[in-house]
Design an enzyme around this catalytic site. Structure first.
Site, PDB file in Angstrom:
ATOM      1  N   HIS A 157       0.825  -1.208   0.000  1.00 29.04           N
ATOM      2  CA  HIS A 157       0.000   0.000   0.000  1.00 29.04           C
ATOM      3  C   HIS A 157       0.860   1.259   0.000  1.00 29.04           C
ATOM      4  O   HIS A 157       0.394   2.332   0.374  1.00 29.04           O
ATOM      5  CB  HIS A 157      -0.926   0.004   1.220  1.00 29.04           C
ATOM      6  CG  HIS A 157      -1.770  -1.221   1.344  1.00 29.04           C
ATOM      7  ND1 HIS A 157      -2.671  -1.585   0.373  1.00 29.04           N
ATOM      8  CD2 HIS A 157      -1.853  -2.177   2.309  1.00 29.04           C
ATOM      9  CE1 HIS A 157      -3.277  -2.711   0.739  1.00 29.04           C
ATOM     10  NE2 HIS A 157      -2.788  -3.105   1.905  1.00 29.04           N
ATOM     11  N   HIS A 200      -7.413  -4.729  -1.062  1.00 27.16           N
ATOM     12  CA  HIS A 200      -6.778  -6.028  -1.294  1.00 27.16           C
ATOM     13  C   HIS A 200      -7.534  -6.795  -2.363  1.00 27.16           C
ATOM     14  O   HIS A 200      -7.395  -8.012  -2.487  1.00 27.16           O
ATOM     15  CB  HIS A 200      -6.741  -6.843  -0.005  1.00 27.16           C
ATOM     16  CG  HIS A 200      -6.255  -6.072   1.169  1.00 27.16           C
ATOM     17  ND1 HIS A 200      -7.106  -5.444   2.039  1.00 27.16           N
ATOM     18  CD2 HIS A 200      -4.994  -5.804   1.593  1.00 27.16           C
ATOM     19  CE1 HIS A 200      -6.383  -4.823   2.971  1.00 27.16           C
ATOM     20  NE2 HIS A 200      -5.105  -5.019   2.721  1.00 27.16           N
TER      21      HIS A 200
END
Lengths: 327, 327
Positions: free
Chosen positions: B54, B216
């Site tokens: 991320h 995700h």
């Protein structure tokens, strides 16, 4: 084509409107596609620009310590002279204006034409041309080396000299000094799609990358099987270090992403690059990792080195406050 | 799989090494995958973290005015309690430590376990959980709403309160206040490939996007034909504004890219978002456009709004100096 846009022919104007809304320090000159500082200052003006699609270059570097105006062309197309003239006018406070041009034939032609127009209007204008890409001697859209991510260092160095009250010749000299000490080299892993075209500009096999590809997808040095980060760092650095002797020097390093490459991979590449440079006795004074000059969603990267002396260190470290670079 | 890596099982450690080399203000605690500030300060410590992939979240936000430590798990996997404990220890100056946890079951479990371990060691630790994603009430990896890009605002707000000398309860109160006023909503256009897996985690048709997809790749609200920037802004904002009444408020706005989306498109989206908010009487006090919390090379975006009062404005505007956010 999966893009967050409304209409391919409005991407540049809507992007610049979105930038103006996001950043209160910027003003967007509609129709002429110029982003300029809202607060003018009494100093040498600094103007750059070129085709769109390389964001945050160049409008993201408009602000204190860097550019006064950025002029946007259509995607991957040089801005017309009237746009550039407007950028010059907005940047002019009576102390002259320096143009930072990336070496592409269209940009050279249009920026030089705008310079002539501005000079006829009584504005003092000079220019420098960035040719940092060591990949190929000439290219599809350039005679001589292409200008790529190293241009951002020129914005920083010349911008700092201008902000510190440098005269036009002094600002130009700082830019020329930096240009002479900068080398870049890149590679691409995937193509990008121009909004007005709707399909990728070239193709690469699933396990193939192109070493030395330009930021508009121009041909590079060779196609290669995909390389490890370590091997890639060696290949890219070899070409740079063959061209300029950085040994024993202190350098600024830019690890630039082309838009679609995760930051994770840029840091992994940086790890290899700094290791190799250290082993060669090249000291990295300051490192920049991120998307500084992109090619839409292309995945790939470029490396840029700038050989620093005390003057360049001071200018590199001078404060700046722009949407894409602060510090 | 086209990635600039050496080996899938080394991506996290090599990335963090590359970050440490790039940013002199950061120190990398090897094996335990913690990035912490090189210069410790005498204040409440702020720790966050979670799965890698991320970036720049979370290690990019370690520095003055934001986090003290960021703890990295493997890609899209929660860091283990021993890693988090190390992050807490590094952040602790004796004034207590606040954990900022994104609401995923693995993160909650591991951060809470690390908290208990730290408390047994005599460190005062408290925690907040960010649940900003309004897309779905529960998700694949979360009970309740997921924590996504709004978490970066919590780093900023809580970090500023800690830097200003706030006590642990004061820092927690500032974080909780911000959490209660933040809502986010995203969408994805393309999947991403985990280095250890080697193929995309899901698939979307050429003309299909998923509204509300998680960072995700968790399922969202629905799949949709690709939307114009204008329609997309409306769809994402509708869900946010249905959930929290921002009318008449001043807000901070984040237009976040998931990694593979060009900055051009984020600014085009921002143009639409600010237009819609303005028409609804919602004033944008400050805008952040860029890649703040990504999903590797996934293309897509998220919008985050934070309802501001005078205290939150002051904390938002307080100086910070981290690799990914300065100002």
């Amino acid at each position: 084509m999966k893009k967050i846009i409304n209409s391919p022919d409005k991407v540049v104007s809507e992007m610049l409107e979105g930038m103006e809304k996001a950043h209160k320090s910027l003003r967007y000159v509609r129709e002429l596609e110029v982003i300029t500082r809202r607060e003018k200052s009494d100093k040498v003006g600094l103007v750059s620009g070129g085709g769109s699609g390389h964001e945050p270059s160049h409008a993201g570097y408009v602000g204190k310590g860097m550019l006064d105006s950025a002029v946007a062309g259509n995607v991957f197309a040089s801005p017309s002279p009237d746009r550039i003239l407007k950028g010059i006018e907005e940047a002019n406070s009576g102390k002259g204006v320096l143009l930072v041009i990336k070496n592409y034939s269209g940009d050279i032609m249009n920026f030089e034409m705008a310079k002539d127009l501005a000079v006829m209007d009584g504005i003092e204008v000079d220019s420098v041309v960035v040719r940092d890409d060591v990949a190929v001697p000439d290219s599809t859209y350039s005679t001589g080396r292409r200008g790529i991510a190293g241009t951002v260092f020129i914005h920083k160095i010349a911008g700092a000299r201008a902000e510190a009250g440098g005269t036009l010749p002094e600002v130009k000299a700082a830019a020329e000094k930096a240009i002479s000490r900068i080398r870049s080299m890149g590679m691409a892993m995937t193509p990008c799609t121009l909004p007005g075209v709707g399909k990728p500009g070239f193709s690469l096999a699933d396990d193939e990358i192109e070493i030395g590809m330009g930021i508009h997808g121009e041909p590079g040095v060779n196609r290669s099987h995909i390389l490890s980060a370590e091997a890639l760092a060696e290949v890219l650095l070899e070409k740079i270090l063959d061209d300029y002797d950085y040994s024993g020097k202190e350098v600024a390093l830019m690890v630039n992403g082309l838009g679609g490459t995760p930051l994770m991979e840029l840091y992994i590449l940086n790890n290899e690059v700094e290791r190799i440079l250290s082993a060669k006795g090249i000291k990295v004074y300051r490192t920049f990792v991120g998307n500084f000059m992109t090619s839409l969603e292309m995945s790939g990267c470029s490396l840029t080195l700038m050989d620093l002396d005390d003057e360049l260190k001071e200018l590199l470290d001078a404060p700046c406050d722009t949407p894409a670079l602060k510090g």
